[in-house]
Design a protein around this motif. Structure first.
Motif, PDB file in Angstrom:
ATOM      1  N   ALA A  39      -5.651   0.399  -7.934  1.00 39.84           N
ATOM      2  CA  ALA A  39      -5.080  -1.016  -7.558  1.00 39.84           C
ATOM      3  C   ALA A  39      -4.742  -1.912  -8.600  1.00 39.84           C
ATOM      4  O   ALA A  39      -5.432  -1.716  -9.715  1.00 39.84           O
ATOM      5  CB  ALA A  39      -6.235  -2.030  -6.799  1.00 39.84           C
ATOM      6  N   VAL A  55      -1.597  -1.133  -3.860  1.00 33.60           N
ATOM      7  CA  VAL A  55      -2.734  -0.205  -3.832  1.00 33.60           C
ATOM      8  C   VAL A  55      -2.404   1.191  -3.706  1.00 33.60           C
ATOM      9  O   VAL A  55      -1.469   1.491  -2.684  1.00 33.60           O
ATOM     10  CB  VAL A  55      -3.819  -0.645  -2.867  1.00 33.60           C
ATOM     11  CG1 VAL A  55      -4.850   0.504  -2.786  1.00 33.60           C
ATOM     12  CG2 VAL A  55      -4.530  -2.094  -3.202  1.00 33.60           C
ATOM     13  N   THR A  85      -8.324  -1.731   3.549  1.00 32.32           N
ATOM     14  CA  THR A  85      -7.592  -2.345   2.597  1.00 32.32           C
ATOM     15  C   THR A  85      -6.776  -3.425   3.063  1.00 32.32           C
ATOM     16  O   THR A  85      -6.741  -4.473   2.395  1.00 32.32           O
ATOM     17  CB  THR A  85      -6.942  -1.376   1.702  1.00 32.32           C
ATOM     18  OG1 THR A  85      -7.540  -0.252   1.307  1.00 32.32           O
ATOM     19  CG2 THR A  85      -6.043  -1.922   0.627  1.00 32.32           C
ATOM     20  N   ILE A 144      -8.272   5.860  -5.834  1.00 37.79           N
ATOM     21  CA  ILE A 144      -7.555   4.834  -5.619  1.00 37.79           C
ATOM     22  C   ILE A 144      -7.326   3.981  -6.701  1.00 37.79           C
ATOM     23  O   ILE A 144      -8.054   3.703  -7.534  1.00 37.79           O
ATOM     24  CB  ILE A 144      -8.564   3.854  -4.689  1.00 37.79           C
ATOM     25  CG1 ILE A 144      -8.821   4.758  -3.605  1.00 37.79           C
ATOM     26  CG2 ILE A 144      -7.709   2.706  -4.082  1.00 37.79           C
ATOM     27  CD1 ILE A 144     -10.059   4.077  -2.421  1.00 37.79           C
ATOM     28  N   TRP A 185     -13.712  -0.393  -3.669  1.00 38.14           N
ATOM     29  CA  TRP A 185     -13.129   0.795  -3.773  1.00 38.14           C
ATOM     30  C   TRP A 185     -14.114   1.886  -3.661  1.00 38.14           C
ATOM     31  O   TRP A 185     -13.558   3.042  -3.091  1.00 38.14           O
ATOM     32  CB  TRP A 185     -12.233   0.873  -4.896  1.00 38.14           C
ATOM     33  CG  TRP A 185     -11.275  -0.136  -5.162  1.00 38.14           C
ATOM     34  CD1 TRP A 185     -11.374  -0.985  -6.264  1.00 38.14           C
ATOM     35  CD2 TRP A 185     -10.285  -0.809  -4.355  1.00 38.14           C
ATOM     36  NE1 TRP A 185     -10.373  -2.088  -5.988  1.00 38.14           N
ATOM     37  CE2 TRP A 185      -9.645  -1.646  -4.828  1.00 38.14           C
ATOM     38  CE3 TRP A 185      -9.726  -0.073  -3.216  1.00 38.14           C
ATOM     39  CZ2 TRP A 185      -8.606  -2.360  -4.316  1.00 38.14           C
ATOM     40  CZ3 TRP A 185      -8.663  -0.776  -2.493  1.00 38.14           C
ATOM     41  CH2 TRP A 185      -8.194  -1.763  -3.208  1.00 38.14           C
ATOM     42  N   ILE A 208       0.897  -1.184   0.015  1.00 39.45           N
ATOM     43  CA  ILE A 208      -0.071   0.107  -0.264  1.00 39.45           C
ATOM     44  C   ILE A 208       0.858   1.186  -0.094  1.00 39.45           C
ATOM     45  O   ILE A 208       1.953   1.438   0.826  1.00 39.45           O
ATOM     46  CB  ILE A 208      -0.940   0.242   1.318  1.00 39.45           C
ATOM     47  CG1 ILE A 208      -1.821  -1.096   1.106  1.00 39.45           C
ATOM     48  CG2 ILE A 208      -1.768   1.486   1.277  1.00 39.45           C
ATOM     49  CD1 ILE A 208      -2.706  -1.384   2.595  1.00 39.45           C
ATOM     50  N   ILE A 242     -14.908   2.452  -0.020  1.00 38.25           N
ATOM     51  CA  ILE A 242     -13.879   3.066   0.829  1.00 38.25           C
ATOM     52  C   ILE A 242     -13.617   4.547   0.306  1.00 38.25           C
ATOM     53  O   ILE A 242     -13.563   5.445   1.236  1.00 38.25           O
ATOM     54  CB  ILE A 242     -12.295   2.531   0.366  1.00 38.25           C
ATOM     55  CG1 ILE A 242     -12.364   0.826   0.821  1.00 38.25           C
ATOM     56  CG2 ILE A 242     -11.131   3.207   1.110  1.00 38.25           C
ATOM     57  CD1 ILE A 242     -11.229   0.270   0.510  1.00 38.25           C
ATOM     58  N   LYS A 266      -8.437  -6.521   3.480  1.00 36.00           N
ATOM     59  CA  LYS A 266      -9.034  -7.356   2.426  1.00 36.00           C
ATOM     60  C   LYS A 266      -7.845  -7.943   1.884  1.00 36.00           C
ATOM     61  O   LYS A 266      -7.839  -9.116   1.290  1.00 36.00           O
ATOM     62  CB  LYS A 266      -9.934  -6.217   1.631  1.00 36.00           C
ATOM     63  CG  LYS A 266     -10.521  -6.856   0.325  1.00 36.00           C
ATOM     64  CD  LYS A 266     -11.828  -7.299   1.258  1.00 36.00           C
ATOM     65  CE  LYS A 266     -12.851  -7.653   0.346  1.00 36.00           C
ATOM     66  NZ  LYS A 266     -14.078  -8.390   1.240  1.00 36.00           N
ATOM     67  N   LEU A 267      -6.779  -7.269   1.828  1.00 38.72           N
ATOM     68  CA  LEU A 267      -5.554  -7.872   1.060  1.00 38.72           C
ATOM     69  C   LEU A 267      -5.116  -9.036   1.857  1.00 38.72           C
ATOM     70  O   LEU A 267      -4.647 -10.065   1.352  1.00 38.72           O
ATOM     71  CB  LEU A 267      -4.303  -6.845   1.038  1.00 38.72           C
ATOM     72  CG  LEU A 267      -4.337  -5.753   0.341  1.00 38.72           C
ATOM     73  CD1 LEU A 267      -3.436  -4.592   0.520  1.00 38.72           C
ATOM     74  CD2 LEU A 267      -4.030  -6.310  -1.307  1.00 38.72           C
ATOM     75  N   ALA A 326      -9.055   3.997   5.329  1.00 36.46           N
ATOM     76  CA  ALA A 326      -8.733   3.243   4.288  1.00 36.46           C
ATOM     77  C   ALA A 326      -7.491   2.252   4.089  1.00 36.46           C
ATOM     78  O   ALA A 326      -7.879   1.127   3.432  1.00 36.46           O
ATOM     79  CB  ALA A 326      -8.555   4.347   3.012  1.00 36.46           C
TER      80      ALA A 326
END
Ligand code: CA
Ligand code: CA
Length: 151
Positions: free
Chosen positions: A85, A70, A125, A83, A98, A36, A101, A128-129, A121
């Motif tokens: 990704a 991301v 993220t 954003i 997204w 990130i 977010i 989720k990752l 955020a």
């Protein structure tokens, strides 16, 4: 009007907040191979997603092994953010991920809470990752966790 007029890319976050953001990224990456980054600059005259994508490539974020980087992008003076990704993560998350977010970020930004918006955020993220790209024992920090600040 989401960013106050007196803010610039250099002053949007205090020194303490910059450290806090790098730390939030480091923590988010502790459990995932995903990477990130946050890039803050002053101006974005055209389409914000196009500009954010340029930055994504300029920062070498397309080079992660699993295509799971991301980028959070903010243009302070032009009051835009986006954003970006990479394919690996984009193919995995739900279509509205997204957007959701961004809505949360927008709410924080509207109240002047840029730091909180970015940190939330990053946290969401990272969660989720972690689901799609768990961290392996030989994980490398492929991209710096420090904020990237442009002109
Ligand atoms: Ca990593
Ligand atoms: Ca990193």
């Amino acid at each position: 009007m989401i960013f106050k007029k007196d803010k610039s890319a250099k002053t949007l976050f205090s020194a303490k907040e910059k450290k806090g953001i790098a730390n939030a990224i480091r923590e988010a990456e502790l459990e995932t191979s995903g990477e990130i980054r946050l890039h803050v600059e002053n101006n974005c005259s055209g389409d914000v997603f196009t500009q954010a994508k340029k930055v994504f490539y300029a920062l070498g974020m397309d080079k992660t092994e699993l295509k799971n980087a991301v980028l959070f992008y903010i243009a302070v003076k032009d009051k835009k953010f986006a954003i970006v990704a990479d394919k690996g993560i984009n193919d995995a998350v739900p279509a509205n991920f997204w957007e959701n977010i961004k809505e949360k970020m927008k709410r924080h930004f509207a109240g002047g809470n840029y730091f909180e918006g970015v940190c939330e955020a990053i946290e969401i993220t990272g969660e989720k990752l972690k689901t799609y790209f768990p961290r392996s024992d030989d994980d490398r920090d492929e991209l710096s966790n420090e904020i990237s600040i442009g002109e």
